[in-house]
Motif scaffolding. Sequence first.
Motif, PDB file in Angstrom:
ATOM      1  N   GLN A   1     -10.439   3.398   9.125  1.00  0.00           N
ATOM      2  CA  GLN A   1      -9.733   2.394   9.906  1.00  0.00           C
ATOM      3  C   GLN A   1     -10.648   1.213  10.198  1.00  0.00           C
ATOM      4  O   GLN A   1     -11.654   1.364  10.872  1.00  0.00           O
ATOM      5  N   PRO A   2     -10.312   0.037   9.658  1.00  0.00           N
ATOM      6  CA  PRO A   2     -11.112  -1.126  10.002  1.00  0.00           C
ATOM      7  C   PRO A   2     -10.853  -1.452  11.471  1.00  0.00           C
ATOM      8  O   PRO A   2      -9.774  -1.169  11.979  1.00  0.00           O
ATOM      9  N   GLY A   3     -11.820  -2.011  12.140  1.00  0.00           N
ATOM     10  CA  GLY A   3     -11.605  -2.324  13.547  1.00  0.00           C
ATOM     11  C   GLY A   3     -12.909  -2.282  14.295  1.00  0.00           C
ATOM     12  O   GLY A   3     -13.978  -2.170  13.689  1.00  0.00           O
ATOM     13  N   VAL A   4     -12.794  -2.362  15.616  1.00  0.00           N
ATOM     14  CA  VAL A   4     -13.999  -2.482  16.431  1.00  0.00           C
ATOM     15  C   VAL A   4     -14.899  -1.255  16.320  1.00  0.00           C
ATOM     16  O   VAL A   4     -16.084  -1.322  16.604  1.00  0.00           O
ATOM     17  N   ARG A   5     -14.348  -0.111  15.889  1.00  0.00           N
ATOM     18  CA  ARG A   5     -15.171   1.094  15.819  1.00  0.00           C
ATOM     19  C   ARG A   5     -15.731   1.358  14.429  1.00  0.00           C
ATOM     20  O   ARG A   5     -16.413   2.368  14.213  1.00  0.00           O
TER      21      ARG A   5
ATOM     22  N   ALA B   1      -3.685 -10.127  12.104  1.00  0.00           N
ATOM     23  CA  ALA B   1      -5.135 -10.319  12.200  1.00  0.00           C
ATOM     24  C   ALA B   1      -5.453 -11.490  13.130  1.00  0.00           C
ATOM     25  O   ALA B   1      -6.340 -11.407  13.979  1.00  0.00           O
TER      26      ALA B   1
ATOM     27  N   LYS C   1      -3.248   9.390   6.333  1.00  0.00           N
ATOM     28  CA  LYS C   1      -4.384   8.479   6.122  1.00  0.00           C
ATOM     29  C   LYS C   1      -3.990   7.043   6.419  1.00  0.00           C
ATOM     30  O   LYS C   1      -4.751   6.266   6.968  1.00  0.00           O
ATOM     31  N   LEU C   2      -2.773   6.686   6.033  1.00  0.00           N
ATOM     32  CA  LEU C   2      -2.291   5.313   6.234  1.00  0.00           C
ATOM     33  C   LEU C   2      -1.713   5.128   7.634  1.00  0.00           C
ATOM     34  O   LEU C   2      -1.234   4.050   7.969  1.00  0.00           O
TER      35      LEU C   2
ATOM     36  N   LEU D   1     -15.320  -6.501  13.716  1.00  0.00           N
ATOM     37  CA  LEU D   1     -14.142  -6.493  14.584  1.00  0.00           C
ATOM     38  C   LEU D   1     -12.889  -5.985  13.882  1.00  0.00           C
ATOM     39  O   LEU D   1     -11.873  -5.721  14.514  1.00  0.00           O
ATOM     40  N   GLY D   2     -12.948  -5.903  12.556  1.00  0.00           N
ATOM     41  CA  GLY D   2     -11.739  -5.552  11.819  1.00  0.00           C
ATOM     42  C   GLY D   2     -10.796  -6.727  11.674  1.00  0.00           C
ATOM     43  O   GLY D   2      -9.619  -6.563  11.373  1.00  0.00           O
ATOM     44  N   ILE D   3     -11.304  -7.939  11.918  1.00  0.00           N
ATOM     45  CA  ILE D   3     -10.487  -9.139  11.758  1.00  0.00           C
ATOM     46  C   ILE D   3     -10.989  -9.868  10.520  1.00  0.00           C
ATOM     47  O   ILE D   3     -12.111 -10.356  10.500  1.00  0.00           O
ATOM     48  N   PRO D   4     -10.180  -9.919   9.462  1.00  0.00           N
ATOM     49  CA  PRO D   4     -10.670 -10.514   8.225  1.00  0.00           C
ATOM     50  C   PRO D   4     -10.955 -12.003   8.379  1.00  0.00           C
ATOM     51  O   PRO D   4     -10.221 -12.723   9.050  1.00  0.00           O
TER      52      PRO D   4
ATOM     53  N   ALA E   1     -17.375 -15.547  17.025  1.00  0.00           N
ATOM     54  CA  ALA E   1     -16.109 -15.843  16.350  1.00  0.00           C
ATOM     55  C   ALA E   1     -14.943 -15.751  17.335  1.00  0.00           C
ATOM     56  O   ALA E   1     -13.999 -16.535  17.263  1.00  0.00           O
ATOM     57  N   LEU E   2     -15.026 -14.807  18.268  1.00  0.00           N
ATOM     58  CA  LEU E   2     -13.925 -14.636  19.222  1.00  0.00           C
ATOM     59  C   LEU E   2     -13.816 -15.813  20.186  1.00  0.00           C
ATOM     60  O   LEU E   2     -12.763 -16.049  20.772  1.00  0.00           O
TER      61      LEU E   2
ATOM     62  N   ILE F   1       0.842  -1.200   0.000  1.00  0.00           N
ATOM     63  CA  ILE F   1       0.000   0.000   0.000  1.00  0.00           C
ATOM     64  C   ILE F   1       0.878   1.251   0.000  1.00  0.00           C
ATOM     65  O   ILE F   1       0.617   2.208  -0.715  1.00  0.00           O
TER      66      ILE F   1
ATOM     67  N   ILE G   1      -8.464   0.941   4.261  1.00  0.00           N
ATOM     68  CA  ILE G   1      -7.346   1.736   4.780  1.00  0.00           C
ATOM     69  C   ILE G   1      -6.947   2.803   3.770  1.00  0.00           C
ATOM     70  O   ILE G   1      -6.661   3.942   4.128  1.00  0.00           O
TER      71      ILE G   1
ATOM     72  N   LYS H   1      -7.408 -11.540  16.936  1.00  0.00           N
ATOM     73  CA  LYS H   1      -8.498 -12.435  17.326  1.00  0.00           C
ATOM     74  C   LYS H   1      -8.156 -13.113  18.650  1.00  0.00           C
ATOM     75  O   LYS H   1      -8.991 -13.205  19.555  1.00  0.00           O
TER      76      LYS H   1
ATOM     77  N   ARG I   1      -7.623   0.866  16.363  1.00  0.00           N
ATOM     78  CA  ARG I   1      -8.449  -0.013  15.551  1.00  0.00           C
ATOM     79  C   ARG I   1      -9.162  -1.062  16.388  1.00  0.00           C
ATOM     80  O   ARG I   1     -10.312  -1.367  16.166  1.00  0.00           O
ATOM     81  N   TYR I   2      -8.441  -1.642  17.317  1.00  0.00           N
ATOM     82  CA  TYR I   2      -9.015  -2.750  18.087  1.00  0.00           C
ATOM     83  C   TYR I   2      -9.281  -2.344  19.534  1.00  0.00           C
ATOM     84  O   TYR I   2      -9.507  -3.203  20.376  1.00  0.00           O
TER      85      TYR I   2
ATOM     86  N   MET J   1      -9.752  -5.169   3.421  1.00  0.00           N
ATOM     87  CA  MET J   1      -9.455  -4.208   4.485  1.00  0.00           C
ATOM     88  C   MET J   1      -8.476  -3.154   3.996  1.00  0.00           C
ATOM     89  O   MET J   1      -8.541  -1.994   4.399  1.00  0.00           O
TER      90      MET J   1
ATOM     91  N   LEU K   1      -8.175 -10.375  21.562  1.00  0.00           N
ATOM     92  CA  LEU K   1      -9.534  -9.982  21.944  1.00  0.00           C
ATOM     93  C   LEU K   1     -10.303 -11.167  22.538  1.00  0.00           C
ATOM     94  O   LEU K   1     -11.223 -10.990  23.318  1.00  0.00           O
ATOM     95  N   GLY K   2      -9.933 -12.375  22.140  1.00  0.00           N
ATOM     96  CA  GLY K   2     -10.608 -13.567  22.658  1.00  0.00           C
ATOM     97  C   GLY K   2      -9.940 -14.084  23.936  1.00  0.00           C
ATOM     98  O   GLY K   2     -10.247 -15.191  24.365  1.00  0.00           O
TER      99      GLY K   2
END
Lengths: 322, 503
Positions: free
Chosen positions: B340-344, A192, A286-287, B319-322, B136-137, A51, B335, A196, A215-216, B331, A199-200
């Motif tokens: 911004q992909p993600g929880v928000r 990614a 932006k990135l 969740l922003g998790i592909p 999924a989590l 990117i 970007i 998971k 993001r997370y 995703m 968060l899990g």
Amino acid sequence: MPRHTRRATLLAGAALTAVMTVTAAMPAQAAWPEKPVTFLIPWPAGGATDIVGRALQPYLAERLGTEVIIKNVVGAGGTIGAAEAARAKPDGYTLFLTTPSVLTSMPHMRPLPYDPKGFVPIGRINDTPMVVMVTKTSPHESIADIVEDAKGKPGELTYASTGAGTLPHITMISLQSSADVELKHVPFKGSAEVMKALLGDVVDVFSDQAQLIPRYDLRPLGVWAKERLPEFPDVPTMKEQGYDQAFSIWLGLFGPEGTPDEVVQKMSAVLEDTLEDPAVVEEFKKLQLAPGYMNPGELADFVESEYERNKNLMGMAGIKKQ
Amino acid sequence: MEHLLPALDLVLNLNVGLAILVGTAFGIVMGALPGLGTVLAITIALPFTFSMAPAPSIALVLAIYCSSVYGGSISAILINTPGTPQSAATVLDGYPMALRGDADKALGWATIASLIGGLFSTAVLVMAAPRLAQFALSFGPIETFALIALALTCIAGVSRGSMINGLLAGILGLFLATVGTDTMTGFVRFDFGVFDLAAGIELVPLLIGLFALTEVFARLTMPQDQTGDLEKRIGFSVAPLKEWLLRWKTLVKSCVIGTLVGILPGTGASTAAFISYSEAKRSGRYRDKLGTGEPEGLVASEASNNAVTGGALVPTLALGIPGDPSTAVMMSALIIQGIQPGVRLFADNPELMYGSFIVLAACNIVMAVMGAAAAPALTRILRMPEPVLLPLVLVLSIVGAYGVRGNPFDLLTALVAGIVGFFLRLCGVPMAPIVIGMVLGPTFEENLRQGLILTDGSFLAFFSGHPIAVVLLGVTFVVVVLALVGEARRRGEASATTAPIAG
């Protein structure tokens, strides 16, 4: 096949051969660049490195006065692409845009068909510090919390990485050796998968790029940089917490061994100018990348110091060359 | 729902419509050409989105995503080569149907099944994304390991003829998946000093070798086409509703399986298609005819792989998790737009997200219409004389195998896979289990080893505190036992009927 078609094919073939011969015979010394420049990227198209390459592509092309082609040669943690870049003709028409691992950490893990020190540095593009992070629901509020917890129950706290020898792994090796604690290492395929697991509640700690935090919705604990990050003014650096190391993800542009000095000088000037372009600065914002230009000399020293430091850290973690 | 009107306003414009049309056409072509596939198609489109507004660029990417998954079925049916790995299970019944002269019907079944699968999963995405994302989590490494173990049992379902051959083929696939860099330790395995093997064996060239090249070799060695006299119908024909109703259970199950597998990160559409296929083989109305050109097999595979699209978007958007490699590339498209992909993602861009749902539904419909419109031209391929068709398939295969990574080594992979596959085919070894092993192997191994790290090396610990894993492993055990019993009974019957002749 009718006769005239066959003749046409022959003619076309002859013409093609002629063109190829003439092109090959052209002197390479003429003002570079006089034909499209290929940027070889050792990561897949659409990935983080790619990117950045594609975002810079039009701006660089404009300044070079020629097309910039992006070629993704992927596999084996970037080393397939690095090997191809090393084999490329050093005429300035194939340059190598890469993350540091293929030059500074992979060589400590296994024999590679290229010399990591052979590449000619042209310029560093960005410098995004690594950050130690946990989830918002984690009991750990600081690095000291983690260290204390790990001392109490050695080998029970877990940290994720994106594979052995990657920066998320190396940074945590550094923390463990400085704090003299032991955490359990769980490697994943990519960030990614780590997100998971984090968060899990499968793993406890992760150290990676800062952009993952908003993001997370994660909690940053320490920044692997000399100064605090503008986006997290309240988060102390690792140095403030007693761990004087800086780690960042960066991208650099290199040429294969033997790339002429004129090319290096011109390309690095073009790169510096491009990175100052307000449109590029905006694009980087932006990135979520922090620009961090370095000239060829600075980059050479920087790569050398990263190479040595990773060698030591990986040695500590018992990662040896096969 | 208060976001629905602004969302409609966002997507009801010419640019979005154009993006859907162009993306769908491009996606179908990229899916149908062997080797090119979803990830590459989206990647090619990414640079164009740099200069586009968010809504059209998301529409473009979503259209390519859905339609390329569907496009793979076209080549699976027409030339016995799954255009993408997602359609590997479509070959099993699609190609026999085409050989029988029913290509028009096969495309009809596949298209409508894809449409239903796509719309079903879109509906699930719209209604339950946040809650399902939490589900999924709850799948950590141990649960994922158990799920893949269950998925591996579908090898039994797709092993036509000999179960032993099928299992061996599955093991071969699992073994091939271990070649290359071990990300857990960084060591390179089974590369025999060949540097290119450090990257592992690429799935797509292997698939092209196993399906397309073996088919070409087989036709070359058996030039007499037994079906040459058959009338090969061209066009597109959808079976009457009655026929669909007879297969409704498989259709519904496949939609659900596809959506669920899509939601759980780390697997993907090829896994979903195989699981649905083997479920149809176990419980479908026409289970005995599966593998001989039975539409139920097509329904299972195609409804399921397209249902993955909506499912995989659940963790991606919530969740922003592909959910799979394709959504990972998508995703990047976000970007690039500065989103911004993600929880928000949902909370910050509600209009855009609801807009994407509308676009996703529209993409599925446009995809089916375009597929139907293109079918008459496509099915003509089957009327091509073999001396034209085989070189064409060969050229497409070579381009496809090379195109994925632009690495000449992949051509070698395809060729070796073609030659080995040809001999395996002569020995009656099915190809599908090799693909299943290759697809599931890396995830299976990775999750098992992560699980063992977490439990300090105790496999028994997988059974305490992991109820989901226990259930899945229990089901796996039952399925394996049932398959073995069934096989033993079949053998018993076979030997009972042949005994008098032998005696």
